[in-house]
Design an enzyme around this catalytic site. Structure first.
Site, PDB file in Angstrom:
ATOM      1  N   ASP A 115       0.219   7.959  -4.097  1.00 33.07           N
ATOM      2  CA  ASP A 115       1.152   7.125  -4.398  1.00 33.07           C
ATOM      3  C   ASP A 115       0.889   6.974  -6.057  1.00 33.07           C
ATOM      4  O   ASP A 115      -0.135   7.783  -6.493  1.00 33.07           O
ATOM      5  CB  ASP A 115       0.867   5.669  -3.872  1.00 33.07           C
ATOM      6  CG  ASP A 115       1.507   4.622  -4.567  1.00 33.07           C
ATOM      7  OD1 ASP A 115       2.917   4.645  -4.615  1.00 33.07           O
ATOM      8  OD2 ASP A 115       1.126   3.726  -5.130  1.00 33.07           O
ATOM      9  N   ASP A 144       1.802   4.251  -8.875  1.00 35.61           N
ATOM     10  CA  ASP A 144       1.274   2.854  -9.381  1.00 35.61           C
ATOM     11  C   ASP A 144       0.428   2.274  -8.629  1.00 35.61           C
ATOM     12  O   ASP A 144       0.426   2.078  -7.583  1.00 35.61           O
ATOM     13  CB  ASP A 144       2.511   1.829  -9.442  1.00 35.61           C
ATOM     14  CG  ASP A 144       3.685   2.549 -10.558  1.00 35.61           C
ATOM     15  OD1 ASP A 144       3.705   1.966 -11.693  1.00 35.61           O
ATOM     16  OD2 ASP A 144       4.516   3.268  -9.991  1.00 35.61           O
ATOM     17  N   ASP A 187      -2.159   2.667  -2.172  1.00 39.06           N
ATOM     18  CA  ASP A 187      -2.881   1.321  -2.365  1.00 39.06           C
ATOM     19  C   ASP A 187      -2.032   0.116  -1.586  1.00 39.06           C
ATOM     20  O   ASP A 187      -2.800  -0.930  -1.739  1.00 39.06           O
ATOM     21  CB  ASP A 187      -2.897   1.149  -3.755  1.00 39.06           C
ATOM     22  CG  ASP A 187      -1.709   0.781  -4.544  1.00 39.06           C
ATOM     23  OD1 ASP A 187      -0.613   1.708  -4.130  1.00 39.06           O
ATOM     24  OD2 ASP A 187      -1.395  -0.280  -5.199  1.00 39.06           O
TER      25      ASP A 187
END
Length: 238
Positions: free
Chosen positions: A14, A16, A176
């Site tokens: 991922d 961001d 995240d």
């Protein structure tokens, strides 16, 4: 000489909140949009939880937090203004997390293919990665506009891995937030969850296979997952 023991494996990241700390620039753009509408800004501290679903949900959450009607945030002109402003400020404060670059270099040296699988638009993702000199590490950068369905759909990860030249049956996701874990589960991929990102759900409750607190832990987590993978195959006689 580094042992290329990760040949054949693809590691999907991922963007961001996983590779890059971006909340300062995203919330900065959000606050400029709020000010344009005569609304109070949201504090940088604690605003990271607003990030994760993309620009539109970020605008909606921001307007709701100030008490403004959410319908205002859905104005197409506001979205266009947000994107234009964000492009101008996309790397004012954003930086790779500590240990990120060193880990990417180590994984590549071990033979792994690396790919970015993000719900951020591909053009914005590429712009940010280029400004931070991170693009060179990845075989592909794959936003939702490059795939048939975005995370948490399995298709996002499967198609991203294939675009990078990899095999989805030999891939690991690192993220995240819930969309990362959901996509990994749907694609039957192991998932490493980082604790430093953007999620309203506690990272330990996301349901990942391994939880890590620093980029220095990525290689050990991958090695553990691969050990489990090969033991399972051996027991199955594959």
């Amino acid at each position: 000489m580094t042992d290329r023991d990760l040949e054949g494996w693809t590691i999907a990241f991922d963007l961001d909140g996983t590779l890059v700390e971006t909340h300062g620039d995203l919330v900065g753009t959000l606050n400029r949009m709020l000010v344009r509408h005569g609304l109070p800004t949201v504090p940088m501290e604690g605003a990271a939880e607003l990030i994760g679903g993309g620009a539109r949900p970020l605008l909606e959450h921001g307007f709701e937090r100030t008490g403004a009607p959410v319908e205002q945030a859905r104005d197409p002109a506001l979205y266009d203004a947000f994107i234009a402003d964000y492009i101008e400020h996309i790397a004012d404060h954003s930086q790779p997390y500590e240990g990120c670059v060193e880990t990417l270099e180590a994984l590549s040296a071990r033979g792994a293919l690396l790919v970015v699988a993000t719900n951020k638009r591909t053009d914005l993702s590429e712009l940010l990665l280029n400004k931070l000199d991170l693009t060179r590490h990845f075989a592909a950068v794959v936003g939702p506009d490059k795939v048939s369905a975005r995370k948490p759909a399995a298709a996002h990860l499967q198609e991203a891995v294939r675009l990078a030249g990899g095999d989805p049956s030999m891939a690991i996701m690192i993220g995240d937030a819930a969309p990362d874990v959901g996509a990994a589960r749907a694609a039957d991929m192991p998932c490493i969850v980082v604790t430093w990102g953007y999620t309203p759900i506690p990272p330990e409750d996301l349901g990942g296979d391994v939880l890590i607190d620093h980029f220095d832990d990525v290689e050990e987590a991958i090695d553990g997952l691969l050990a489990d993978f090969y033991v399972t195959r051996a027991l199955a006689g594959v």
